[in-house]
Design an enzyme around this catalytic site. Structure first.
Site, PDB file in Angstrom:
ATOM      1  N   ASN A  51      97.146   3.636  64.462  1.00  0.00           N
ATOM      2  CA  ASN A  51      98.080   3.111  63.465  1.00  0.00           C
ATOM      3  C   ASN A  51      99.499   3.581  63.787  1.00  0.00           C
ATOM      4  OD1 ASN A  51      97.025   5.668  62.676  1.00  0.00           O
ATOM      5  ND2 ASN A  51      97.637   5.366  60.550  1.00  0.00           N
ATOM      6  N   CYS A  62      97.861  -1.255  61.322  1.00  0.00           N
ATOM      7  CA  CYS A  62      96.638  -0.445  61.363  1.00  0.00           C
ATOM      8  C   CYS A  62      96.142  -0.288  62.800  1.00  0.00           C
ATOM      9  CB  CYS A  62      95.526  -1.123  60.569  1.00  0.00           C
ATOM     10  SG  CYS A  62      95.775  -1.200  58.803  1.00  0.00           S
ATOM     11  N   GLU A  64      93.174  -0.766  63.931  1.00  0.00           N
ATOM     12  CA  GLU A  64      92.260  -1.848  64.343  1.00  0.00           C
ATOM     13  C   GLU A  64      93.038  -3.057  64.849  1.00  0.00           C
ATOM     14  OE1 GLU A  64      92.253  -0.060  61.594  1.00  0.00           O
ATOM     15  OE2 GLU A  64      90.334  -0.131  60.553  1.00  0.00           O
ATOM     16  N   CYS A  98      92.678  -6.439  58.585  1.00  0.00           N
ATOM     17  CA  CYS A  98      92.061  -6.182  59.892  1.00  0.00           C
ATOM     18  C   CYS A  98      90.746  -6.944  60.042  1.00  0.00           C
ATOM     19  CB  CYS A  98      91.852  -4.686  60.090  1.00  0.00           C
ATOM     20  SG  CYS A  98      93.409  -3.806  60.353  1.00  0.00           S
TER      21      CYS A  98
HETATM   22  N1  THU Z   1      94.929   2.431  58.305  1.00  0.00           N
HETATM   23  C1  THU Z   1      94.377   2.061  59.490  1.00  0.00           C
HETATM   24  O1  THU Z   1      94.999   2.202  60.553  1.00  0.00           O
HETATM   25  N2  THU Z   1      93.140   1.534  59.479  1.00  0.00           N
HETATM   26  C2  THU Z   1      92.344   1.459  58.380  1.00  0.00           C
HETATM   27  O2  THU Z   1      91.202   1.036  58.479  1.00  0.00           O
HETATM   28  C3  THU Z   1      92.859   1.893  57.076  1.00  0.00           C
HETATM   29  C4  THU Z   1      94.292   2.237  57.036  1.00  0.00           C
HETATM   30  C5  THU Z   1      96.242   3.101  58.334  1.00  0.00           C
HETATM   31  C6  THU Z   1      97.394   2.333  57.781  1.00  0.00           C
HETATM   32  C7  THU Z   1      98.318   3.454  57.369  1.00  0.00           C
HETATM   33  O3  THU Z   1      99.067   3.889  58.499  1.00  0.00           O
HETATM   34  C8  THU Z   1      97.394   4.589  56.972  1.00  0.00           C
HETATM   35  O4  THU Z   1      96.152   4.294  57.579  1.00  0.00           O
HETATM   36  C9  THU Z   1      97.217   4.756  55.479  1.00  0.00           C
HETATM   37  O5  THU Z   1      96.872   3.551  54.876  1.00  0.00           O
END
Ligand code: THU
Length: 141
Positions: A51, A62, A64, A98
């Site tokens: 992320n 994110c 993913e 995602c």
């Molecule tokens: N986030 C992800 O990268 N993947 C997920 O499945 C859930 C959330 C990140 C987005 C943000 O940078 C942090 O986690 C908090 O939401």
């Protein structure tokens, strides 16, 4: 550890290590919630993403989606598994955005969420996590 999938064990283990490793590159100064993702494609390639947050908050991407876009930029478009790692005590399943993006390239992909408690793994197919998904076929006339 019970796991039934088309992905060979050695590739799965490498992808888990890759997801853990890339989480260390997460740029998450605002949420302090680092995430690492590893995509496995039909040909056994492993492509990672973390992320990346932004001071404007809303432009955060994110792990993913970063991994999926990285995959497509390498010319690979058939996703069979996505591994999501968070350095937490509970696993994190992909957000709705995602799931929609994964659907484009892996409508039946296995989504495996892992954390620092090995017995707390989540594993589901994308089509269970995003039932009746809107996808490329909806646009066919
Ligand atoms: N986030 C992800 O990268 N993947 C997920 O499945 C859930 C959330 C990140 C987005 C943000 O940078 C942090 O986690 C908090 O939401």
């Amino acid at each position: 550890m019970r796991r039934r999938s088309m992905v060979p064990d050695d590739i799965f283990r490498k992808a888990v290590d890759a997801a853990k490793s890339v989480s260390q590159h997460a740029y998450a100064p605002y949420s302090k919630f680092p995430v690492g993702a590893a995509v496995i494609t039909e040909d056994g390639s492993i492509i990672t993403g973390c992320n990346v947050e932004n001071a404007s908050y809303g432009l955060t991407i994110c792990a993913e989606r970063n991994a999926v876009f990285h995959t497509v930029s390498l010319g690979l478009t058939r996703i069979v598994m996505v591994i999501v790692y968070t350095p937490t005590e509970t696993p994190t399943a992909p957000c709705g955005a995602c799931r929609q993006v994964i659907n484009e390239f892996g409508p039946q992909a296995e989504i495996v969420s892992i954390c620092d408690k090995p017995d707390r793994r989540l594993q589901d197919r994308l089509d269970a996590l995003l039932k009746d998904a809107f996808g490329p076929r909806n646009l066919q006339k």
